[in-house]
Scaffold this motif. Structure first.
Motif, PDB file in Angstrom:
ATOM      1  N   THR A  18      76.807 -44.005 159.242  1.00  0.00           N
ATOM      2  CA  THR A  18      75.766 -45.158 158.696  1.00  0.00           C
ATOM      3  C   THR A  18      76.217 -45.365 156.839  1.00  0.00           C
ATOM      4  OG1 THR A  18      73.892 -44.879 160.352  1.00  0.00           O
ATOM      5  CG2 THR A  18      73.705 -46.019 158.824  1.00  0.00           C
ATOM      6  N   ASN A  19      76.638 -46.363 157.281  1.00  0.00           N
ATOM      7  CA  ASN A  19      76.722 -46.805 155.637  1.00  0.00           C
ATOM      8  C   ASN A  19      74.718 -46.337 155.047  1.00  0.00           C
ATOM      9  OD1 ASN A  19      79.251 -48.036 155.161  1.00  0.00           O
ATOM     10  ND2 ASN A  19      78.444 -50.176 155.869  1.00  0.00           N
ATOM     11  N   LEU A  20      75.251 -45.751 153.227  1.00  0.00           N
ATOM     12  CA  LEU A  20      74.514 -45.312 153.251  1.00  0.00           C
ATOM     13  C   LEU A  20      73.167 -46.272 152.360  1.00  0.00           C
ATOM     14  CD1 LEU A  20      72.604 -43.284 151.242  1.00  0.00           C
ATOM     15  CD2 LEU A  20      73.597 -43.060 149.578  1.00  0.00           C
ATOM     16  N   GLU A  21      73.654 -47.731 152.324  1.00  0.00           N
ATOM     17  CA  GLU A  21      73.088 -48.951 152.065  1.00  0.00           C
ATOM     18  C   GLU A  21      72.301 -49.376 153.060  1.00  0.00           C
ATOM     19  OE1 GLU A  21      73.385 -52.445 149.547  1.00  0.00           O
ATOM     20  OE2 GLU A  21      74.762 -51.655 150.140  1.00  0.00           O
ATOM     21  N   LEU A  22      72.630 -48.949 154.261  1.00  0.00           N
ATOM     22  CA  LEU A  22      71.451 -49.874 155.829  1.00  0.00           C
ATOM     23  C   LEU A  22      70.884 -48.422 155.518  1.00  0.00           C
ATOM     24  CD1 LEU A  22      74.361 -51.037 157.947  1.00  0.00           C
ATOM     25  CD2 LEU A  22      73.389 -51.990 156.475  1.00  0.00           C
ATOM     26  N   ALA A  23      70.949 -46.694 155.512  1.00  0.00           N
ATOM     27  CA  ALA A  23      70.003 -46.256 155.908  1.00  0.00           C
ATOM     28  C   ALA A  23      68.803 -46.438 154.781  1.00  0.00           C
ATOM     29  CB  ALA A  23      71.194 -44.643 155.752  1.00  0.00           C
ATOM     30  N   LEU A  24      69.494 -46.925 153.622  1.00  0.00           N
ATOM     31  CA  LEU A  24      68.256 -46.983 152.454  1.00  0.00           C
ATOM     32  C   LEU A  24      67.766 -47.610 152.665  1.00  0.00           C
ATOM     33  CD1 LEU A  24      70.618 -46.020 149.120  1.00  0.00           C
ATOM     34  CD2 LEU A  24      68.576 -44.392 150.335  1.00  0.00           C
ATOM     35  N   LEU A  25      67.883 -49.034 153.110  1.00  0.00           N
ATOM     36  CA  LEU A  25      67.284 -49.851 153.777  1.00  0.00           C
ATOM     37  C   LEU A  25      66.687 -49.537 154.748  1.00  0.00           C
ATOM     38  CD1 LEU A  25      66.688 -53.399 153.176  1.00  0.00           C
ATOM     39  CD2 LEU A  25      68.164 -53.641 155.211  1.00  0.00           C
ATOM     40  N   GLU A  26      66.896 -49.464 156.094  1.00  0.00           N
ATOM     41  CA  GLU A  26      66.298 -48.626 157.065  1.00  0.00           C
ATOM     42  C   GLU A  26      65.303 -47.752 156.578  1.00  0.00           C
ATOM     43  OE1 GLU A  26      66.306 -45.847 161.367  1.00  0.00           O
ATOM     44  OE2 GLU A  26      67.850 -47.117 160.453  1.00  0.00           O
ATOM     45  N   LEU A  27      64.888 -46.520 155.730  1.00  0.00           N
ATOM     46  CA  LEU A  27      63.970 -46.201 155.109  1.00  0.00           C
ATOM     47  C   LEU A  27      62.624 -46.615 153.541  1.00  0.00           C
ATOM     48  CD1 LEU A  27      65.997 -42.398 153.793  1.00  0.00           C
ATOM     49  CD2 LEU A  27      64.503 -43.445 155.844  1.00  0.00           C
ATOM     50  N   GLU A  28      62.991 -47.753 153.443  1.00  0.00           N
ATOM     51  CA  GLU A  28      62.461 -48.552 152.628  1.00  0.00           C
ATOM     52  C   GLU A  28      61.638 -48.983 153.540  1.00  0.00           C
ATOM     53  OE1 GLU A  28      64.800 -51.277 150.389  1.00  0.00           O
ATOM     54  OE2 GLU A  28      64.551 -49.776 148.229  1.00  0.00           O
ATOM     55  N   ILE A  29      62.189 -49.521 154.443  1.00  0.00           N
ATOM     56  CA  ILE A  29      61.037 -50.786 155.916  1.00  0.00           C
ATOM     57  C   ILE A  29      60.343 -49.481 156.456  1.00  0.00           C
ATOM     58  CG2 ILE A  29      61.510 -51.966 157.695  1.00  0.00           C
ATOM     59  CD1 ILE A  29      64.061 -53.196 156.833  1.00  0.00           C
ATOM     60  N   ASN A  30      61.047 -48.863 156.778  1.00  0.00           N
ATOM     61  CA  ASN A  30      59.778 -47.731 157.779  1.00  0.00           C
ATOM     62  C   ASN A  30      59.050 -46.898 156.706  1.00  0.00           C
ATOM     63  OD1 ASN A  30      61.948 -48.997 160.084  1.00  0.00           O
ATOM     64  ND2 ASN A  30      62.674 -47.304 159.983  1.00  0.00           N
ATOM     65  N   HIS A  31      58.990 -46.583 155.713  1.00  0.00           N
ATOM     66  CA  HIS A  31      58.713 -46.178 155.130  1.00  0.00           C
ATOM     67  C   HIS A  31      57.602 -46.263 154.050  1.00  0.00           C
ATOM     68  CE1 HIS A  31      59.391 -42.744 158.403  1.00  0.00           C
ATOM     69  NE2 HIS A  31      60.813 -42.697 158.076  1.00  0.00           N
ATOM     70  N   ARG A  32      58.106 -47.631 153.711  1.00  0.00           N
ATOM     71  CA  ARG A  32      57.146 -47.933 152.554  1.00  0.00           C
ATOM     72  C   ARG A  32      57.886 -47.661 151.068  1.00  0.00           C
ATOM     73  NH1 ARG A  32      51.350 -49.776 154.404  1.00  0.00           N
ATOM     74  NH2 ARG A  32      52.185 -50.990 156.297  1.00  0.00           N
ATOM     75  N   LEU A  33      58.661 -47.400 150.950  1.00  0.00           N
ATOM     76  CA  LEU A  33      60.002 -47.087 150.087  1.00  0.00           C
ATOM     77  C   LEU A  33      59.959 -47.928 149.135  1.00  0.00           C
ATOM     78  CD1 LEU A  33      61.042 -43.759 151.264  1.00  0.00           C
ATOM     79  CD2 LEU A  33      59.423 -43.562 150.117  1.00  0.00           C
ATOM     80  N   THR A  34      60.241 -47.534 147.867  1.00  0.00           N
ATOM     81  CA  THR A  34      61.371 -48.287 146.770  1.00  0.00           C
ATOM     82  C   THR A  34      62.869 -47.697 146.541  1.00  0.00           C
ATOM     83  OG1 THR A  34      59.033 -49.912 146.525  1.00  0.00           O
ATOM     84  CG2 THR A  34      61.657 -50.742 145.407  1.00  0.00           C
ATOM     85  N   PHE A  35      64.100 -48.035 146.573  1.00  0.00           N
ATOM     86  CA  PHE A  35      65.508 -47.261 145.915  1.00  0.00           C
ATOM     87  C   PHE A  35      65.855 -48.139 144.876  1.00  0.00           C
ATOM     88  CE2 PHE A  35      64.646 -45.336 150.193  1.00  0.00           C
ATOM     89  CZ  PHE A  35      65.040 -44.277 149.675  1.00  0.00           C
ATOM     90  N   GLU A  36      66.317 -48.363 144.159  1.00  0.00           N
ATOM     91  CA  GLU A  36      67.232 -48.791 142.785  1.00  0.00           C
ATOM     92  C   GLU A  36      68.563 -47.842 142.858  1.00  0.00           C
ATOM     93  OE1 GLU A  36      65.183 -49.033 139.310  1.00  0.00           O
ATOM     94  OE2 GLU A  36      63.776 -50.772 140.073  1.00  0.00           O
ATOM     95  N   PHE A  37      69.133 -48.871 143.038  1.00  0.00           N
ATOM     96  CA  PHE A  37      70.622 -48.341 142.694  1.00  0.00           C
ATOM     97  C   PHE A  37      71.937 -49.398 142.465  1.00  0.00           C
ATOM     98  CE2 PHE A  37      69.747 -49.145 147.190  1.00  0.00           C
ATOM     99  CZ  PHE A  37      70.555 -49.923 148.115  1.00  0.00           C
ATOM    100  N   ALA A  38      73.009 -48.895 142.298  1.00  0.00           N
ATOM    101  CA  ALA A  38      73.780 -49.832 142.332  1.00  0.00           C
ATOM    102  C   ALA A  38      74.897 -49.733 143.402  1.00  0.00           C
ATOM    103  CB  ALA A  38      74.932 -49.655 140.386  1.00  0.00           C
ATOM    104  N   SER A  39      75.133 -51.219 143.315  1.00  0.00           N
ATOM    105  CA  SER A  39      75.538 -51.355 144.734  1.00  0.00           C
ATOM    106  C   SER A  39      77.280 -50.070 145.066  1.00  0.00           C
ATOM    107  CB  SER A  39      76.109 -52.886 144.922  1.00  0.00           C
ATOM    108  OG  SER A  39      74.709 -53.007 145.481  1.00  0.00           O
ATOM    109  N   GLU A  40      78.111 -50.393 143.032  1.00  0.00           N
ATOM    110  CA  GLU A  40      79.215 -50.169 143.575  1.00  0.00           C
ATOM    111  C   GLU A  40      79.116 -48.397 143.656  1.00  0.00           C
ATOM    112  OE1 GLU A  40      77.741 -51.004 138.831  1.00  0.00           O
ATOM    113  OE2 GLU A  40      77.904 -51.659 140.585  1.00  0.00           O
TER     114      GLU A  40
END
Length: 87
Positions: A18-40
């Motif tokens: 899984t693309n890391l960005e998609l994994a982080l998005l799933e964790l944000e949605i399912n666990h009410r988390l907020t991640f900040e990162f540079a896409s690059e």
């Protein structure tokens, strides 16, 4: 949620090639988390990990293992992801 509350938070998920960005998005949605990162910083990184309701910090270590990325939980409970070691 307080910083102490985040320490007790448990996360789960199954990420297979899984693309890391998609994994982080799933964790944000399912666990009410907020991640900040540079896409690059996370572009092109794929993860293979199973998180069976593990403590947040353990899950983040497993998720980012061998990616060259690290995390830092900020005072506002935002999780910063970046290359190298977060200071």
């Amino acid at each position: 949620m307080s910083a102490q509350g985040l320490e007790k938070k448990k996360i789960s998920g199954t990420f297979r090639n899984t693309n890391l960005e998609l994994a982080l998005l799933e964790l944000e949605i399912n666990h009410r988390l907020t991640f900040e990162f540079a896409s690059e910083d996370i572009s092109g990184i794929k993860v293979n990990v199973y998180l069976p309701k593990v403590p947040l910090e353990e899950g983040l270590r497993l998720l980012l293992f061998e990616t060259g990325l690290s995390y830092y939980i900020q005072e506002d409970n935002t999780i910063l992801i970046q290359k190298g070691n977060v200071e």
